[in-house]
Enzyme design. Structure first.
Site, PDB file in Angstrom:
ATOM      1  N   THR A 158       0.865  -1.173   0.000  1.00 37.59           N
ATOM      2  CA  THR A 158       0.000   0.000   0.000  1.00 37.59           C
ATOM      3  C   THR A 158       0.902   1.223   0.000  1.00 37.59           C
ATOM      4  OG1 THR A 158      -1.742  -1.169   1.188  1.00 37.59           O
ATOM      5  CG2 THR A 158      -1.846   1.229   1.200  1.00 37.59           C
ATOM      6  N   LYS A 188      -6.959   1.844  -3.223  1.00 36.02           N
ATOM      7  CA  LYS A 188      -6.748   1.128  -1.961  1.00 36.02           C
ATOM      8  C   LYS A 188      -6.813   2.085  -0.772  1.00 36.02           C
ATOM      9  CE  LYS A 188      -5.520  -1.861   1.168  1.00 36.02           C
ATOM     10  NZ  LYS A 188      -4.204  -2.487   1.238  1.00 36.02           N
ATOM     11  N   LYS A 241      -1.170   4.427   8.958  1.00 36.50           N
ATOM     12  CA  LYS A 241      -0.326   4.719   7.795  1.00 36.50           C
ATOM     13  C   LYS A 241      -1.180   4.939   6.552  1.00 36.50           C
ATOM     14  CE  LYS A 241       1.018   1.984   4.830  1.00 36.50           C
ATOM     15  NZ  LYS A 241       1.472   0.854   3.979  1.00 36.50           N
TER      16      LYS A 241
END
Length: 286
Positions: A93, A166, A235
């Site tokens: 990611t 995402k 994150k």
């Protein structure tokens, strides 16, 4: 296909096993000797002592790493030995604008795809991940046999589209979890049964991922064991907030959700399960 796989942690290891199980030759590399040792001796998998050993001669090299900055450093090293026209697939990611910048830094002879995943460890183990892909059509066609071994591929557009999608997905996941947790806290204070609440939500318009697979299974029973950490969720939310800011979108809801998980990391630690965010919302929690 001959595939290099860099990063075989909780998610990467079962993904590499799915590739090997589909008949691909997989060379795994990780900084953790424990991680690669767990895969040693598995049919179809070879331990690569160095990044160069993982990449040299491979048609595809996959990265599954903690963040885009690490991906950039690894990719630049891989590019020195990757064969002409080989494909680098970043399944981490990462930040979408860093992904497009990485394309400019790599030699033109290499092809880059972003293909982050959703579904967690258990879906990685059974090969049903949602693979959110971005890149040019010809390259995606070429790497499909590898991606198909790990899950269902959704093509989202050009390079960086997978990473952008995402981040937005994880924002919705986090905000849905926070909302479901607050609803349980309010209902419990009123005297409602939390498991009954989950059942009603799942039969009604409030249904979301948290109500379906987290309330009964991880929150109401205090298990808090989804396998996805608070630090990782923070994150992803921070990257999503940064993307909104860079694109000039106020995204107040995203900012509020990011701030909530930032507080959760401060109070509970980055290794806490992300479902433990209910503890931050609970006025009765010390």
């Amino acid at each position: 296909m001959e595939i290099g796989f860099v990063g075989v942690g909780k998610m990467g290891a079962p993904m590499a096993l799915r590739l090997a199980g589909a008949g691909h030759g997989v060379r795994v590399h990780d900084r953790s000797q424990e991680a690669v040792a767990a895969l040693a001796g598995t049919g179809g998998i070879t331990v690569a002592p160095t990044l160069a050993d993982a990449a040299r001669g491979a048609e595809i090299v996959i990265t599954m790493l903690p963040d885009g900055k690490i991906v950039r450093a690894v990719a630049e090293e891989l590019a020195q030995v990757m064969d002409d026209h080989a494909a680098l697939i970043d399944m981490s990611t990462s930040y979408p604008l860093e992904t497009t910048a990485l394309r400019q830094a790599l030699p033109e002879r290499l092809h880059l795809v972003d293909a982050p995943v959703s579904g967690g460890v258990w879906r990685a183990e059974i090969g049903t991940l949602t693979i959110i892909a971005g890149g040019d059509t010809d390259t995606l066609d070429r790497v499909d046999p590898a991606l198909d071994a790990m899950g269902d591929v959704v093509r989202c557009g050009g390079l960086g589209a997978g990473h952008a999608m995402k981040l937005l997905n994880n924002y919705l996941s986090a905000s849905g979890l926070a909302a479901a947790s607050e609803a349980v806290l309010i209902g419990r204070r009123f005297g409602l049964d939390p498991n009954l609440m989950a059942d009603v939500f799942n039969a009604s318009t409030g249904m979301n991922n948290a109500t379906k697979v987290k309330l009964r299974q991880h929150i109401n029973n205090g298990a808090f064991a989804t396998g996805f950490t608070m630090g990782l969720m923070l994150k992803d939310l921070t990257l999503g907030r940064d993307l909104a800011q860079d694109l000039g979108v106020p995204a107040q809801g995203l900012g509020a959700t990011q701030a909530l998980f930032e507080r959760a990391v401060d109070e509970l630690g980055p290794s806490a399960d992300h479902s433990e965010v209910i503890k931050i919302l609970d006025p009765d929690n010390p």
